[in-house]
Design a protein around this motif. Structure first.
Motif, mmCIF file in Angstrom:
data_model
loop_
_atom_site.group_PDB
_atom_site.id
_atom_site.type_symbol
_atom_site.label_atom_id
_atom_site.label_comp_id
_atom_site.label_asym_id
_atom_site.label_seq_id
_atom_site.Cartn_x
_atom_site.Cartn_y
_atom_site.Cartn_z
ATOM 1 N N LEU A 1 0.823 -1.210 0.000
ATOM 2 C CA LEU A 1 0.000 0.000 0.000
ATOM 3 C C LEU A 1 0.860 1.265 0.000
ATOM 4 C CD1 LEU A 1 -2.717 -1.024 2.628
ATOM 5 C CD2 LEU A 1 -2.940 -0.956 0.131
ATOM 6 N N GLY A 2 2.142 1.098 -0.178
ATOM 7 C CA GLY A 2 3.042 2.243 -0.189
ATOM 8 C C GLY A 2 3.619 2.581 1.168
ATOM 9 N N ASP A 3 3.316 1.782 2.192
ATOM 10 C CA ASP A 3 3.859 1.983 3.529
ATOM 11 C C ASP A 3 5.158 1.196 3.637
ATOM 12 O OD1 ASP A 3 4.343 2.453 6.218
ATOM 13 O OD2 ASP A 3 2.789 1.088 6.917
ATOM 14 N N GLY A 4 6.190 1.687 2.971
ATOM 15 C CA GLY A 4 7.477 1.013 2.941
ATOM 16 C C GLY A 4 7.767 0.472 1.562
ATOM 17 N N GLU A 5 8.954 -0.095 1.436
ATOM 18 C CA GLU A 5 9.405 -0.658 0.173
ATOM 19 C C GLU A 5 9.926 -2.072 0.398
ATOM 20 O OE1 GLU A 5 12.332 1.882 -1.584
ATOM 21 O OE2 GLU A 5 11.070 3.658 -1.405
ATOM 22 N N VAL A 6 9.945 -2.844 -0.660
ATOM 23 C CA VAL A 6 10.489 -4.197 -0.607
ATOM 24 C C VAL A 6 11.992 -4.114 -0.885
ATOM 25 C CG1 VAL A 6 10.425 -6.495 -1.649
ATOM 26 C CG2 VAL A 6 8.306 -5.184 -1.371
ATOM 27 N N LEU A 7 12.783 -4.762 -0.044
ATOM 28 C CA LEU A 7 14.228 -4.784 -0.248
ATOM 29 C C LEU A 7 14.578 -5.581 -1.503
ATOM 30 C CD1 LEU A 7 15.594 -5.437 3.375
ATOM 31 C CD2 LEU A 7 15.000 -3.284 2.283
ATOM 32 N N THR A 8 15.706 -5.266 -2.093
ATOM 33 C CA THR A 8 16.143 -5.967 -3.307
ATOM 34 C C THR A 8 16.751 -7.329 -3.009
ATOM 35 O OG1 THR A 8 18.300 -4.886 -3.251
ATOM 36 C CG2 THR A 8 16.581 -3.806 -4.543
ATOM 37 N N VAL A 9 17.018 -7.632 -1.761
ATOM 38 C CA VAL A 9 17.607 -8.908 -1.355
ATOM 39 C C VAL A 9 16.506 -9.860 -0.899
ATOM 40 C CG1 VAL A 9 19.166 -10.026 0.285
ATOM 41 C CG2 VAL A 9 19.756 -7.788 -0.660
ATOM 42 N N ALA A 10 16.586 -11.106 -1.351
ATOM 43 C CA ALA A 10 15.607 -12.123 -0.962
ATOM 44 C C ALA A 10 16.304 -13.475 -0.860
ATOM 45 C CB ALA A 10 14.477 -12.180 -1.982
ATOM 46 N N ILE A 11 15.638 -14.416 -0.192
ATOM 47 C CA ILE A 11 16.181 -15.764 -0.039
ATOM 48 C C ILE A 11 15.110 -16.755 -0.488
ATOM 49 C CG2 ILE A 11 17.226 -17.443 1.517
ATOM 50 C CD1 ILE A 11 17.737 -15.034 3.459
ATOM 51 N N ALA A 12 15.393 -17.464 -1.572
ATOM 52 C CA ALA A 12 14.456 -18.432 -2.124
ATOM 53 C C ALA A 12 14.758 -19.832 -1.611
ATOM 54 C CB ALA A 12 14.536 -18.417 -3.647
ATOM 55 N N LEU A 13 13.713 -20.622 -1.467
ATOM 56 C CA LEU A 13 13.854 -22.039 -1.169
ATOM 57 C C LEU A 13 13.969 -22.745 -2.511
ATOM 58 C CD1 LEU A 13 11.027 -22.494 1.497
ATOM 59 C CD2 LEU A 13 13.361 -21.666 1.822
ATOM 60 N N VAL A 14 14.932 -23.614 -2.635
ATOM 61 C CA VAL A 14 15.110 -24.349 -3.885
ATOM 62 C C VAL A 14 15.107 -25.852 -3.583
ATOM 63 C CG1 VAL A 14 16.308 -22.492 -5.097
ATOM 64 C CG2 VAL A 14 17.634 -24.095 -3.772
ATOM 65 N N PRO A 15 14.855 -26.668 -4.600
ATOM 66 C CA PRO A 15 14.803 -28.119 -4.359
ATOM 67 C C PRO A 15 16.066 -28.634 -3.667
ATOM 68 C CG PRO A 15 14.016 -27.604 -6.556
ATOM 69 C CD PRO A 15 14.576 -26.321 -5.993
ATOM 70 N N GLU A 16 15.925 -29.811 -3.112
ATOM 71 C CA GLU A 16 17.006 -30.496 -2.406
ATOM 72 C C GLU A 16 17.430 -29.786 -1.131
ATOM 73 O OE1 GLU A 16 19.763 -30.751 -5.613
ATOM 74 O OE2 GLU A 16 18.500 -32.148 -6.705
ATOM 75 N N GLY A 17 16.510 -29.014 -0.527
ATOM 76 C CA GLY A 17 16.766 -28.410 0.774
ATOM 77 C C GLY A 17 17.801 -27.316 0.788
#
Length: 127
Positions: free
Chosen positions: A73-89
């Motif tokens: 809603l515009g109350d802040g921004e999403v950081l450019t850094v993220a952590i994805a879960l990928v197969p095989e744990g």
């Protein structure tokens, strides 16, 4: 937590921890999902870093962070850094800093702590 839209950082992290535990339980069922049941470990590891000063949320098997509780809603921004879960744990730490906006892989690891530390390092390097 009475409301998932609470402004409290602590409550936001508690909510994510509870949701991650439920998701992990579902992902342990045979044939239920390709997503490995490792989100709870990641939430715990990230919460023990300076990433805990951001609002956590998940999107498409990825842990993301916002600077406000209602970033959509515009109350802040999403950081450019993220952590994805990928197969095989495994975890894939990535950024959206390329000139074309595509994710850039920064680290792939089986360690939640290592993934959280790398994300923390990348966030701190940006500002």
């Amino acid at each position: 937590m009475s409301d998932s839209l609470s402004d409290s950082l602590s409550e936001a992290w508690d909510f994510q921890a509870e949701a991650a535990a439920e998701q992990d339980d579902l992902c342990r069922l045979p044939g239920r999902s390709w997503v490995p049941p490792i989100l709870s470990d990641l939430i715990l590891a990230a919460r023990h870093t300076s990433l805990s000063r951001y609002y956590p949320f998940t999107s498409h098997a990825t842990l993301r962070f916002g600077t406000g509780p209602r970033w959509w809603l515009g109350d802040g921004e999403v950081l450019t850094v993220a952590i994805a879960l990928v197969p095989e744990g495994r975890y894939l730490v990535h950024t959206r800093t390329s000139h074309d906006g595509l994710p850039l892989a920064e680290l792939e690891t089986a360690s939640a702590g290592e993934a959280a530390a790398k994300a923390e390092q990348l966030v701190n390097a940006v500002g």
